[in-house]
Design a protein around this motif. Structure first.
Motif, mmCIF file in Angstrom:
data_model
loop_
_atom_site.group_PDB
_atom_site.id
_atom_site.type_symbol
_atom_site.label_atom_id
_atom_site.label_comp_id
_atom_site.label_asym_id
_atom_site.label_seq_id
_atom_site.Cartn_x
_atom_site.Cartn_y
_atom_site.Cartn_z
ATOM 1 N N GLY A 1 3.749 -122.091 5.425
ATOM 2 C CA GLY A 1 5.092 -121.592 5.161
ATOM 3 C C GLY A 1 5.530 -121.630 3.714
ATOM 4 N N LYS A 2 4.586 -121.687 2.802
ATOM 5 C CA LYS A 2 4.920 -121.707 1.380
ATOM 6 C C LYS A 2 4.770 -120.303 0.792
ATOM 7 C CE LYS A 2 3.376 -126.504 0.762
ATOM 8 N NZ LYS A 2 2.397 -127.396 0.081
ATOM 9 N N PRO A 3 5.409 -120.054 -0.357
ATOM 10 C CA PRO A 3 5.291 -118.728 -0.987
ATOM 11 C C PRO A 3 3.859 -118.463 -1.450
ATOM 12 C CG PRO A 3 7.141 -119.973 -1.909
ATOM 13 C CD PRO A 3 6.341 -120.933 -1.080
ATOM 14 N N LEU A 4 3.481 -117.202 -1.412
ATOM 15 C CA LEU A 4 2.158 -116.823 -1.893
ATOM 16 C C LEU A 4 2.133 -116.804 -3.410
ATOM 17 C CD1 LEU A 4 1.214 -113.873 0.513
ATOM 18 C CD2 LEU A 4 0.950 -116.343 0.856
ATOM 19 N N VAL A 5 0.955 -117.068 -3.969
ATOM 20 C CA VAL A 5 0.790 -117.042 -5.419
ATOM 21 C C VAL A 5 0.160 -115.713 -5.817
ATOM 22 C CG1 VAL A 5 0.575 -119.544 -5.573
ATOM 23 C CG2 VAL A 5 -1.484 -118.152 -5.339
#
Length: 372
Positions: free
Chosen positions: A314-318
């Motif tokens: 659930g973290k932002p993509l890099v």
């Protein structure tokens, strides 16, 4: 490298292609405890930056192949992927085997002529034998003609002339500038200077007109090579180092809308194949505009694996950002040219950094094995 993550046990990443990008991705997935399957047509990783030296130096080829099973165990499957079913999330192998995925990493690379590439379904011992046989062909030839003055052709001509200084070596290239277009003009000019110093004859601005009629990689006395400008050359052995193509056969039928004109997969800034949030592509088979190097493939792998983990947690993509070009050309064990982050390097530094060892030690270390 990483620590085990608490992820859905049904998560299964399939990595298609065991080149530099593929093994980097697999090792990172392994370090995080994420279930994965690495698939490659060969049974050993090929450190192909050393392939050209293996073509001129007997006994060297065995150092360039590293068995997958010893590193990845049951997570490695040998086979050729012939279809990617994006609806069912399944990859299909030529022998009928199937591998289901929740996330897919495509790193199928490029295919080019031997000896620069060895993309054949064969045990690596057969590949080693092929290189040993090629060395014998070179040893029997008094003169060698290399077709193509890109980075591979430049390195090939230099390797032959370094190992066999008494042989006549000719390099023919349709352009005036040599090596990769992403290199600084001064580095490309330096590559030309090294070849001159070694005694390689350069035929620039001309293209081989009868290439289709030539028997490549086999020594025959006085093979006649003609160019589009009417020049006639003779050599005992012709080596082609041009015409690499992207390996898109595994997905060209089912993902045709994602392919650029040259067969490269169109990716977004996160290295996701456009239109598919669970399919990533990296390395030579992408349309990322940068030199296709092992170094860049490794950077791609880090971004792809990070984004798979981030999507699960659930973290932002890099995003992947191209940087200044880093590329080193080994021109025999005693010379080389290149640049680091856009700055030209002294030739002696390239020798120390790449030409002597061809970075073989790094691949054996990355695979967790000991070089023979």
């Amino acid at each position: 490298m990483g620590s085990s993550l608490s992820v859905d046990p049904d998560t299964h990443v399939v990595v298609v292609g065991g080149g530099f990008g593929g093994i980097a991705a697999a090792q990172q997935l392994k370090s995080y405890g994420i279930h994965f399957t690495l698939i490659d047509m060969r049974d050993a990783f090929h450190h192909n930056p050393a392939a050209l030296r293996a073509a001129v130096q007997s006994g060297f080829a065995k150092k360039t192949f590293i068995p997958y099973k010893e590193t990845f165990g049951e997570s490695f499957v040998q086979g050729q992927v012939v279809k990617v079913d994006t609806d069912a999330r399944v990859v299909v192998l030529g022998d009928g085997q199937e591998a289901c995925y929740t996330h897919l990493i495509l790193c199928t690379g490029t295919d080019g002529p031997f000896p620069g590439s060895f993309n054949t379904v064969a045990p690596y011992q057969a590949a080693i034998e092929a290189y040993e046989n090629f060395v014998k062909e070179i040893q029997c030839a008094d003169s060698v003609l290399v077709v193509g003055g890109g980075s591979t052709g430049v390195e090939m001509a230099a390797e032959v002339k370094t190992e066999y200084p008494d042989k006549k070596v000719i390099l023919i290239h349709p352009h005036i500038a040599l090596a990769d277009a992403g290199l600084l003009p001064s580095v490309r000019e330096q590559a030309k200077e090294v070849l001159f110093e070694k005694g390689v004859e350069l035929v620039l601005g001309q293209k081989v007109a009868n290439l289709q009629d030539l028997k490549l990689n086999v020594t025959q006395k006085d093979i006649v090579i003609t160019t589009d400008k009417g020049t006639e050359l003779k050599a005992d052995l012709v080596i082609c180092c041009a015409g690499s193509k992207i390996n898109s056969g595994a997905y060209s039928a089912t993902m045709s809308e994602c392919l650029a004109g040259n067969g490269a997969l169109k990716v977004n800034e996160h290295l996701q194949v456009r239109g598919f949030d669970r399919i990533y592509a990296l390395g030579d088979c992408t349309n990322v505009e940068e030199p296709k190097t092992a170094y860049n493939a490794g950077l791609h792998a880090g971004v792809a694996v990070t984004n798979i983990i981030n999507s699960i947690t659930g973290k932002p993509l890099v995003a992947y950002h191209t940087g200044n070009v880093t590329m080193l050309l080994a021109m025999g064990y005693d010379d080389g040219v290149g640049q680091l982050n856009g700055y030209r390097l002294p030739r002696f530094l390239v020798v120390q950094a790449k030409s002597k060892s061809l970075l073989l030690w790094k691949s054996w270390k990355d695979m967790g094995q000991t070089s023979p």
